[in-house]
Design an enzyme around this catalytic site. Structure first.
Site, PDB file in Angstrom:
ATOM      1  N   SER A  73       1.098  -0.957   0.359  1.00 32.46           N
ATOM      2  CA  SER A  73      -0.025   0.298  -0.035  1.00 32.46           C
ATOM      3  C   SER A  73       1.030   1.197   0.003  1.00 32.46           C
ATOM      4  O   SER A  73       1.697   1.428   0.416  1.00 32.46           O
ATOM      5  CB  SER A  73      -0.696  -0.386   1.012  1.00 32.46           C
ATOM      6  OG  SER A  73      -1.064   1.157   1.280  1.00 32.46           O
ATOM      7  N   TYR A 117      -0.824  -1.065  10.463  1.00 32.45           N
ATOM      8  CA  TYR A 117      -1.379  -1.178   8.988  1.00 32.45           C
ATOM      9  C   TYR A 117      -0.252  -1.031   8.254  1.00 32.45           C
ATOM     10  O   TYR A 117       0.651  -1.174   7.667  1.00 32.45           O
ATOM     11  CB  TYR A 117      -2.838  -0.521   8.410  1.00 32.45           C
ATOM     12  CG  TYR A 117      -2.912  -0.417   6.523  1.00 32.45           C
ATOM     13  CD1 TYR A 117      -3.432  -2.012   6.675  1.00 32.45           C
ATOM     14  CD2 TYR A 117      -2.508  -0.319   6.303  1.00 32.45           C
ATOM     15  CE1 TYR A 117      -4.330  -2.149   5.655  1.00 32.45           C
ATOM     16  CE2 TYR A 117      -2.928  -0.363   4.582  1.00 32.45           C
ATOM     17  CZ  TYR A 117      -3.856  -1.187   4.135  1.00 32.45           C
ATOM     18  OH  TYR A 117      -4.270  -1.624   2.961  1.00 32.45           O
TER      19      TYR A 117
HETATM   20  N1  LIG Z   1      -9.120  -1.202  -1.216  1.00 32.94           N
HETATM   21  C1  LIG Z   1      -7.588   0.153  -0.514  1.00 32.94           C
HETATM   22  O1  LIG Z   1      -8.027   1.596  -0.733  1.00 32.94           O
HETATM   23  C2  LIG Z   1      -6.160  -0.268  -0.789  1.00 32.94           C
HETATM   24  C3  LIG Z   1      -5.231   0.568  -0.724  1.00 32.94           C
HETATM   25  C4  LIG Z   1      -3.925  -0.264  -0.969  1.00 32.94           C
HETATM   26  C5  LIG Z   1      -4.377  -1.447  -0.431  1.00 32.94           C
HETATM   27  N2  LIG Z   1      -5.086  -2.158  -0.541  1.00 32.94           N
HETATM   28  C6  LIG Z   1      -4.538  -4.369  -0.653  1.00 32.94           C
HETATM   29  O2  LIG Z   1      -4.664  -4.564  -1.093  1.00 32.94           O
HETATM   30  C7  LIG Z   1      -5.614  -5.304  -1.103  1.00 32.94           C
HETATM   31  C8  LIG Z   1      -6.679  -6.273  -1.240  1.00 32.94           C
HETATM   32  O3  LIG Z   1      -7.681  -5.643  -0.187  1.00 32.94           O
HETATM   33  P1  LIG Z   1      -9.253  -4.800  -1.238  1.00 32.94           P
HETATM   34  O4  LIG Z   1      -9.050  -3.225  -0.984  1.00 32.94           O
HETATM   35  O5  LIG Z   1      -9.407  -5.458  -2.568  1.00 32.94           O
HETATM   36  O6  LIG Z   1     -10.031  -5.118   0.017  1.00 32.94           O
HETATM   37  P2  LIG Z   1     -11.271  -5.946  -0.096  1.00 32.94           P
HETATM   38  O7  LIG Z   1     -12.425  -5.989  -1.578  1.00 32.94           O
HETATM   39  O8  LIG Z   1     -12.225  -6.312   1.052  1.00 32.94           O
HETATM   40  O9  LIG Z   1     -10.639  -8.224  -0.466  1.00 32.94           O
HETATM   41  C9  LIG Z   1     -10.179  -8.312   0.436  1.00 32.94           C
HETATM   42  C10 LIG Z   1     -10.359  -9.946   0.245  1.00 32.94           C
HETATM   43  O10 LIG Z   1      -9.353 -10.896   1.040  1.00 32.94           O
HETATM   44  C11 LIG Z   1     -10.208 -11.917   1.642  1.00 32.94           C
HETATM   45  N3  LIG Z   1     -10.013 -12.195   3.078  1.00 32.94           N
HETATM   46  C12 LIG Z   1     -10.214 -11.312   4.198  1.00 32.94           C
HETATM   47  N4  LIG Z   1      -9.681 -11.675   5.513  1.00 32.94           N
HETATM   48  C13 LIG Z   1      -9.857 -13.252   4.541  1.00 32.94           C
HETATM   49  C14 LIG Z   1      -9.358 -14.217   5.623  1.00 32.94           C
HETATM   50  N5  LIG Z   1      -9.213 -14.468   6.862  1.00 32.94           N
HETATM   51  N6  LIG Z   1      -8.282 -15.433   4.712  1.00 32.94           N
HETATM   52  C15 LIG Z   1      -8.677 -15.140   3.695  1.00 32.94           C
HETATM   53  N7  LIG Z   1      -8.995 -14.198   3.295  1.00 32.94           N
HETATM   54  C16 LIG Z   1      -9.477 -13.038   3.263  1.00 32.94           C
HETATM   55  C17 LIG Z   1     -11.524 -11.571   1.174  1.00 32.94           C
HETATM   56  O11 LIG Z   1     -12.496 -12.411   0.900  1.00 32.94           O
HETATM   57  P3  LIG Z   1     -13.198 -13.501   2.004  1.00 32.94           P
HETATM   58  O12 LIG Z   1     -13.617 -11.965   3.088  1.00 32.94           O
HETATM   59  O13 LIG Z   1     -14.103 -13.361   1.085  1.00 32.94           O
HETATM   60  O14 LIG Z   1     -11.945 -14.320   2.951  1.00 32.94           O
HETATM   61  C18 LIG Z   1     -11.427 -10.637   0.227  1.00 32.94           C
HETATM   62  O15 LIG Z   1     -11.290 -11.241  -1.097  1.00 32.94           O
HETATM   63  C19 LIG Z   1      -5.622  -5.420   0.895  1.00 32.94           C
HETATM   64  O16 LIG Z   1      -4.228  -6.258   0.827  1.00 32.94           O
HETATM   65  C20 LIG Z   1      -4.583  -4.291   1.228  1.00 32.94           C
HETATM   66  O17 LIG Z   1      -4.564  -3.743   2.316  1.00 32.94           O
HETATM   67  C21 LIG Z   1      -6.128  -2.204  -0.265  1.00 32.94           C
END
Ligand SMILES: NC(=O)c1ccc[n+]([C@@H]2O[C@H](COP(=O)([O-])OP(=O)(O)OC[C@H]3O[C@@H](n4cnc5c(N)ncnc54)[C@H](OP(=O)(O)O)[C@@H]3O)[C@@H](O)[C@H]2O)c1
Length: 275
Positions: free
Chosen positions: A140, A154
Site C-alpha cells: 500500500s 497497517y
Molecule cells: N482498497 C484500498 O483502498 C486499498 C489500498 C491499498 C492497499 N489495499 C490492499 O489491497 C488488498 C486487497 O484489499 P481490497 O481493497 O481488495 O479489499 P476487499 O475488497 O475487502 O478484499 C479483501 C479480500 O481479502 C480476503 N480476506 C480477508 N480476510 C481474509 C481471511 N481471514 N482469509 C482469507 N481471505 C481473507 C477477502 O475475502 P473473504 O472475505 O471472502 O475471505 C477479500 O477477497 C489488501 O491487502 C489491502 O490492504 C487496499
C-alpha cells in the site's frame, strides 16, 4: 498441462478479484483463495467460460496459521505447481492501537504478514528449481508514507512487505523470479465497508480514488517487467514522490492532519471484531 498457474489470495472481491481477471485475460490458470467459497466459485465459472482456462477454488481462512500449508497441499494434490503467487488478502482495523484487542491485532499480523511470508517460503524453492516464478505482494502507499494515527499496524506491516519484496526481488533475480510490491492508494473495493470507514473516506476527493481493475493491470504489468515497487495512478505517484523529498517532520505533520479524514480513531467498530 501447458498453461501456468497463478495462486491469488483474497480473490473474492476488490483488487484480488480484479487481479484474477487480469491473470485470466493473460491466459493463466488460477487457484483462487478466500473464505467466501460461493463468490470464488462464481468468479471461477465466469473466468473459465470467458477465457477457457482452468481454475481451482480453495476456501481458506488465512487467520488460521495452518492455512498456508493447507492451501499449497490442496494445489499439489491436484498435481499442479504454482508459477505465480499473488499475496493480496487483507483488511484494516479501525480505531487506535489500544482500542482494539490483542486478538484482533495478532490476527491482523497473521493474515497480513505471516501468511504472506509463509506462502512465499513454501512456493519460492520450486520456482528456483524450475527457473521461473512471479511473486506479487499487495502492499500500500501506507507502507511508503509515514505512520498515521489509527490503522496503526497497517503502515508498519505494509512497509515491511515492501522491504520483504525488495529483498526477494534481489534474491530471485538469478533464478528468473520476478518479485514486485504493488502499492495502491485509495481503491474502490469492499475494504472500507469491512472496517466501517466508508463514510469517512468518501469525503476524500474523487481524483484520489483508483478503480480495482486499473490497480490490477498496473500490478500485473509491473510484475512482468520485474519492477520492484509499483504505485498506480499519477496522484499517488506524486504524493509518494513528495514524501521522499520532504523533511521527515513535514511529512509527519501532513500525515497527522490527513489521518483525521482517513482513519476512524474512535471506538473499534470493525464488523468482525473479536474479543
Ligand atoms: N482498497 C484500498 O483502498 C486499498 C489500498 C491499498 C492497499 N489495499 C490492499 O489491497 C488488498 C486487497 O484489499 P481490497 O481493497 O481488495 O479489499 P476487499 O475488497 O475487502 O478484499 C479483501 C479480500 O481479502 C480476503 N480476506 C480477508 N480476510 C481474509 C481471511 N481471514 N482469509 C482469507 N481471505 C481473507 C477477502 O475475502 P473473504 O472475505 O471472502 O475471505 C477479500 O477477497 C489488501 O491487502 C489491502 O490492504 C487496499
Amino acid at each position: 498441462m501447458s498453461r501456468r498457474l497463478a495462486l491469488i489470495t483474497g480473490a473474492s472481491s476488490g483488487i484480488g478479484k480484479a487481479l484474477a481477471q487480469e491473470f485470466a485475460a493473460n491466459g493463466w490458470d488460477l487457484a483462487l483463495v478466500a473464505r467466501r467459497e460461493d463468490r470464488l466459485r462464481a468468479l471461477a465459472d465466469q473466468l473459465e467460460d470467458q477465457h477457457r482456462i482452468e481454475t481451482l477454488v480453495i476456501a481458506a481462512d488465512l487467520n488460521d496459521p495452518a492455512a498456508p500449508k493447507a492451501i499449497i497441499d490442496a494445489v499439489e494434490s491436484r498435481e499442479r505447481q504454482i508459477d505465480a503467487l499473488v499475496n493480496n488478502a487483507g483488511f484494516g482495523l479501525p480505531g487506535t492501537y489500544t482500542r482494539t484487542s490483542w486478538k484482533q491485532q495478532s490476527d491482523f499480523i497473521q493474515l497480513m504478514y505471516i501468511s504472506y511470508c509463509e506462502l512465499v517460503h513454501r512456493v519460492m524453492p520450486g520456482m528456483e528449481e524450475r527457473g521461473y516464478g512471479r511473486i506479487l505482494n499487495v502492499a500500500s502507499v501506507a507502507g511508503i508514507m509515514p505512520g498515521s494515527r489509527g490503522h496503526t499496524l497497517y503502515s508498519s506491516v505494509k512497509s515491511a512487505l515492501i522491504k520483504f519484496s525488495q529483498s526477494l526481488h534481489l534474491e530471485g533475480k538469478a533464478s528468473g523470479i520476478h518479485v514486485s510490491a504493488l502499492c495502491p492508494g485509495l481503491t474502490y473495493s469492499e475494504f472500507h465497508d469491512v472496517n466501517n470507514t466508508r463514510k469517512l473516506v468518501s469525503q476524500m476527493p474523487k481524483f484520489w480514488w483508483l478503480e480495482a481493475d486499473e490497480v490490477a493491470k498496473a500490478g500485473y504489468d509491473a510484475l512482468q517487467r520485474n519492477q520492484v515497487v509499483c504505485v498506480p495512478g499519477l496522484w499517488w505517484k506524486f504524493l509518494t514522490g513528495l514524501n521522499q523529498v520532504l523533511p521527515g517532520p513535514a511529512s509527519m505533520w501532513l500525515m497527522d492532519r490527513q489521518s483525521a479524514n482517513l482513519r476512524n480513531t474512535g471506538e473499534n467498530t470493525a464488523k468482525d471484531s473479536a474479543s
